[in-house]
Write a protein that holds these residues in place. Structure first.
Motif, PDB file in Angstrom:
ATOM      1  N   PHE A 104       0.880  -1.161   0.000  1.00 20.66           N
ATOM      2  CA  PHE A 104       0.000   0.000   0.000  1.00 20.66           C
ATOM      3  C   PHE A 104       0.921   1.215   0.000  1.00 20.66           C
ATOM      4  CE2 PHE A 104      -2.105  -3.548   1.861  1.00 20.66           C
ATOM      5  CZ  PHE A 104      -3.409  -3.477   1.427  1.00 20.66           C
ATOM      6  N   GLN A 105       0.670   2.155  -0.930  1.00 12.19           N
ATOM      7  CA  GLN A 105       1.639   3.238  -1.065  1.00 12.19           C
ATOM      8  C   GLN A 105       0.996   4.499  -1.614  1.00 12.19           C
ATOM      9  OE1 GLN A 105       5.097   3.041  -3.965  1.00 12.19           O
ATOM     10  NE2 GLN A 105       6.026   2.343  -2.043  1.00 12.19           N
ATOM     11  N   ARG A 106       1.525   5.645  -1.157  1.00 15.22           N
ATOM     12  CA  ARG A 106       1.073   6.950  -1.630  1.00 15.22           C
ATOM     13  C   ARG A 106       2.293   7.855  -1.734  1.00 15.22           C
ATOM     14  NH1 ARG A 106      -2.096  10.932   2.314  1.00 15.22           N
ATOM     15  NH2 ARG A 106      -0.135  10.580   3.382  1.00 15.22           N
ATOM     16  N   ARG A 107       2.392   8.571  -2.850  1.00 14.97           N
ATOM     17  CA  ARG A 107       3.486   9.531  -3.038  1.00 14.97           C
ATOM     18  C   ARG A 107       2.914  10.945  -3.006  1.00 14.97           C
ATOM     19  NH1 ARG A 107       8.281   7.327  -5.086  1.00 14.97           N
ATOM     20  NH2 ARG A 107       8.058   5.167  -5.718  1.00 14.97           N
ATOM     21  N   SER A 108       3.714  11.849  -2.443  1.00 16.66           N
ATOM     22  CA  SER A 108       3.337  13.259  -2.422  1.00 16.66           C
ATOM     23  C   SER A 108       4.602  14.087  -2.546  1.00 16.66           C
ATOM     24  CB  SER A 108       2.602  13.599  -1.121  1.00 16.66           C
ATOM     25  OG  SER A 108       3.495  13.567  -0.024  1.00 16.66           O
ATOM     26  N   ASP A 109       4.450  15.397  -2.528  1.00 16.66           N
ATOM     27  CA  ASP A 109       5.609  16.291  -2.593  1.00 16.66           C
ATOM     28  C   ASP A 109       6.531  16.115  -1.392  1.00 16.66           C
ATOM     29  OD1 ASP A 109       4.637  17.306  -4.941  1.00 16.66           O
ATOM     30  OD2 ASP A 109       3.728  19.072  -4.010  1.00 16.66           O
ATOM     31  N   MET A 110       5.971  15.640  -0.276  1.00 20.65           N
ATOM     32  CA  MET A 110       6.760  15.510   0.944  1.00 20.65           C
ATOM     33  C   MET A 110       7.484  14.168   1.044  1.00 20.65           C
ATOM     34  SD  MET A 110       4.456  17.491   3.758  1.00 20.65           S
ATOM     35  CE  MET A 110       2.971  16.537   3.565  1.00 20.65           C
ATOM     36  N   GLY A 111       7.105  13.217   0.215  1.00 21.76           N
ATOM     37  CA  GLY A 111       7.762  11.914   0.279  1.00 21.76           C
ATOM     38  C   GLY A 111       6.844  10.784  -0.113  1.00 21.76           C
ATOM     39  N   LYS A 112       7.233   9.592   0.297  1.00 24.45           N
ATOM     40  CA  LYS A 112       6.492   8.384  -0.045  1.00 24.45           C
ATOM     41  C   LYS A 112       6.059   7.700   1.246  1.00 24.45           C
ATOM     42  CE  LYS A 112       8.940   4.898  -1.348  1.00 24.45           C
ATOM     43  NZ  LYS A 112       9.803   3.976  -2.063  1.00 24.45           N
ATOM     44  N   ASP A 113       4.787   7.381   1.341  1.00 24.32           N
ATOM     45  CA  ASP A 113       4.250   6.641   2.471  1.00 24.32           C
ATOM     46  C   ASP A 113       4.020   5.206   2.010  1.00 24.32           C
ATOM     47  OD1 ASP A 113       4.188   9.144   3.620  1.00 24.32           O
ATOM     48  OD2 ASP A 113       2.038   9.405   3.323  1.00 24.32           O
ATOM     49  N   SER A 114       4.518   4.246   2.765  1.00 20.30           N
ATOM     50  CA  SER A 114       4.429   2.845   2.347  1.00 20.30           C
ATOM     51  C   SER A 114       4.054   1.943   3.507  1.00 20.30           C
ATOM     52  CB  SER A 114       5.770   2.357   1.792  1.00 20.30           C
ATOM     53  OG  SER A 114       6.177   3.124   0.695  1.00 20.30           O
ATOM     54  N   LEU A 115       3.256   0.940   3.211  1.00 19.45           N
ATOM     55  CA  LEU A 115       2.897  -0.109   4.154  1.00 19.45           C
ATOM     56  C   LEU A 115       2.970  -1.423   3.392  1.00 19.45           C
ATOM     57  CD1 LEU A 115       1.633  -1.270   6.813  1.00 19.45           C
ATOM     58  CD2 LEU A 115      -0.599  -0.818   5.754  1.00 19.45           C
ATOM     59  N   CYS A 116       3.814  -2.343   3.855  1.00 22.85           N
ATOM     60  CA  CYS A 116       3.867  -3.664   3.248  1.00 22.85           C
ATOM     61  C   CYS A 116       3.345  -4.666   4.267  1.00 22.85           C
ATOM     62  CB  CYS A 116       5.288  -4.019   2.800  1.00 22.85           C
ATOM     63  SG  CYS A 116       6.491  -4.020   4.135  1.00 22.85           S
ATOM     64  N   ILE A 117       2.622  -5.667   3.778  1.00 26.45           N
ATOM     65  CA  ILE A 117       2.049  -6.691   4.654  1.00 26.45           C
ATOM     66  C   ILE A 117       2.339  -8.055   4.038  1.00 26.45           C
ATOM     67  CG2 ILE A 117      -0.061  -7.588   5.707  1.00 26.45           C
ATOM     68  CD1 ILE A 117      -1.249  -4.760   5.466  1.00 26.45           C
ATOM     69  N   VAL A 118       2.916  -8.949   4.851  1.00 21.80           N
ATOM     70  CA  VAL A 118       3.227 -10.309   4.415  1.00 21.80           C
ATOM     71  C   VAL A 118       2.613 -11.293   5.405  1.00 21.80           C
ATOM     72  CG1 VAL A 118       5.368  -9.646   3.231  1.00 21.80           C
ATOM     73  CG2 VAL A 118       5.451 -10.329   5.630  1.00 21.80           C
ATOM     74  N   PRO A 119       2.397 -12.544   4.980  1.00 21.95           N
ATOM     75  CA  PRO A 119       1.848 -13.539   5.907  1.00 21.95           C
ATOM     76  C   PRO A 119       2.787 -13.772   7.086  1.00 21.95           C
ATOM     77  CG  PRO A 119       1.777 -14.342   3.646  1.00 21.95           C
ATOM     78  CD  PRO A 119       2.593 -13.092   3.638  1.00 21.95           C
ATOM     79  N   ASP A 137      12.619   1.066   2.297  1.00 19.94           N
ATOM     80  CA  ASP A 137      12.421   2.268   3.105  1.00 19.94           C
ATOM     81  C   ASP A 137      13.321   3.394   2.605  1.00 19.94           C
ATOM     82  OD1 ASP A 137      14.980   1.799   4.105  1.00 19.94           O
ATOM     83  OD2 ASP A 137      14.287   1.158   6.081  1.00 19.94           O
ATOM     84  N   ARG A 138      13.366   4.496   3.317  1.00 21.58           N
ATOM     85  CA  ARG A 138      14.117   5.667   2.863  1.00 21.58           C
ATOM     86  C   ARG A 138      15.620   5.445   2.812  1.00 21.58           C
ATOM     87  NH1 ARG A 138      13.174  10.569   5.940  1.00 21.58           N
ATOM     88  NH2 ARG A 138      15.144  10.740   6.985  1.00 21.58           N
ATOM     89  N   SER A 139      16.127   4.429   3.519  1.00 26.34           N
ATOM     90  CA  SER A 139      17.563   4.115   3.450  1.00 26.34           C
ATOM     91  C   SER A 139      17.829   2.943   2.517  1.00 26.34           C
ATOM     92  CB  SER A 139      18.113   3.834   4.842  1.00 26.34           C
ATOM     93  OG  SER A 139      17.474   2.687   5.387  1.00 26.34           O
ATOM     94  N   ASN A 140      16.831   2.558   1.732  1.00 24.43           N
ATOM     95  CA  ASN A 140      16.899   1.479   0.750  1.00 24.43           C
ATOM     96  C   ASN A 140      17.016   0.083   1.370  1.00 24.43           C
ATOM     97  OD1 ASN A 140      16.563   0.819  -1.956  1.00 24.43           O
ATOM     98  ND2 ASN A 140      18.754   0.522  -2.241  1.00 24.43           N
ATOM     99  N   ALA A 141      16.659  -0.039   2.630  1.00 22.58           N
ATOM    100  CA  ALA A 141      16.596  -1.359   3.287  1.00 22.58           C
ATOM    101  C   ALA A 141      15.196  -1.940   3.067  1.00 22.58           C
ATOM    102  CB  ALA A 141      16.870  -1.207   4.778  1.00 22.58           C
ATOM    103  N   PRO A 142      15.032  -3.254   3.133  1.00 24.48           N
ATOM    104  CA  PRO A 142      13.698  -3.845   2.980  1.00 24.48           C
ATOM    105  C   PRO A 142      12.732  -3.285   4.033  1.00 24.48           C
ATOM    106  CG  PRO A 142      15.380  -5.541   2.911  1.00 24.48           C
ATOM    107  CD  PRO A 142      16.066  -4.278   3.320  1.00 24.48           C
ATOM    108  N   LEU A 143      11.549  -2.896   3.590  1.00 24.39           N
ATOM    109  CA  LEU A 143      10.551  -2.338   4.502  1.00 24.39           C
ATOM    110  C   LEU A 143       9.856  -3.436   5.306  1.00 24.39           C
ATOM    111  CD1 LEU A 143       9.033   0.179   5.503  1.00 24.39           C
ATOM    112  CD2 LEU A 143       7.457  -0.128   3.594  1.00 24.39           C
ATOM    113  N   CYS A 144       9.570  -4.555   4.637  1.00 21.74           N
ATOM    114  CA  CYS A 144       8.892  -5.653   5.330  1.00 21.74           C
ATOM    115  C   CYS A 144       9.914  -6.587   5.963  1.00 21.74           C
ATOM    116  CB  CYS A 144       8.003  -6.429   4.366  1.00 21.74           C
ATOM    117  SG  CYS A 144       6.255  -6.130   4.653  1.00 21.74           S
ATOM    118  N   PRO A 145       9.687  -6.946   7.208  1.00 22.47           N
ATOM    119  CA  PRO A 145      10.628  -7.841   7.899  1.00 22.47           C
ATOM    120  C   PRO A 145      10.635  -9.238   7.320  1.00 22.47           C
ATOM    121  CG  PRO A 145       8.690  -7.390   9.267  1.00 22.47           C
ATOM    122  CD  PRO A 145       8.554  -6.589   8.027  1.00 22.47           C
TER     123      PRO A 145
END
Length: 171
Positions: free
Chosen positions: A54-69, A163-171
């Motif tokens: 789930f993701q949204r981009r705006s002028d201020m940045g990118k909001d992201s939510l990842c969900i895995v089983p 994420d913003r440091s290019n690391a995986p967002l989902c654990p």
């Protein structure tokens, strides 16, 4: 064709119903939604798993939510909300689904639990959150009221999120 026309007329008539009732308490809307689900016009959100990105981009940045089983009918998630260079929120943890809600249990720092709305196409964070949740934010960052539309379904899309440091967002 006639069924579709009847459905459209019914939807227009629902607009004339009492505006004092929330959609969930309005029997006309609830009945219309049920009819839409039964005919296949409206997707049944209770049958759409929240796995994906789930993701949204705006002028201020990118909001992201990842969900895995996860384990035992639970999910794992990662969330990052960017409000500028020095104002952002980031957290991860476990989630459980209850009807049209996702109960997000953040595990980083102080314990934070958020009950988000989930309709199959988007996740909407609550407008007010516990003060413990501020610990996952820098500056004046907040996740309150963040609306994240589904960008992609499936585990591979969720695992590809960064994420913003290019690391995986989902654990």
């Amino acid at each position: 064709m006639i069924r579709g026309a009847v459905l459209i007329v019914a939807m227009l008539l629902c607009g004339c119903q009492s505006k004092d009732l929330p959609a969930g308490d309005n029997p006309a809307i609830a009945g219309l939604e049920r009819a839409g689900i039964e005919t296949g016009v409206v997707a049944d959100a209770t049958k759409i798993p929240p796995v994906g990105l789930f993701q949204r981009r705006s002028d201020m940045g990118k909001d992201s939510l990842c969900i895995v089983p996860g384990k035992a009918n639970a999910y794992r998630f990662g969330l990052e909300v960017q409000l500028g260079a020095n104002e952002y929120c980031a957290g991860s943890g476990t989630a459980r689904r209850t009807n049209d809600k996702l109960i997000l249990n953040f595990s980083r720092g102080a314990r934070c639990i958020a009950v988000a709305q989930y309709d199959g196409d988007r996740v909407v964070m609550p407008g007010v959150m516990d003060m413990k949740c501020a610990d996952m934010c820098a500056g004046k960052g907040t996740v309150e009221g963040v609306d994240l539309p589904r960008l992609a379904s499936g585990v591979s899309s969720a695992r590809a999120a960064r994420d913003r440091s290019n690391a995986p967002l989902c654990p």
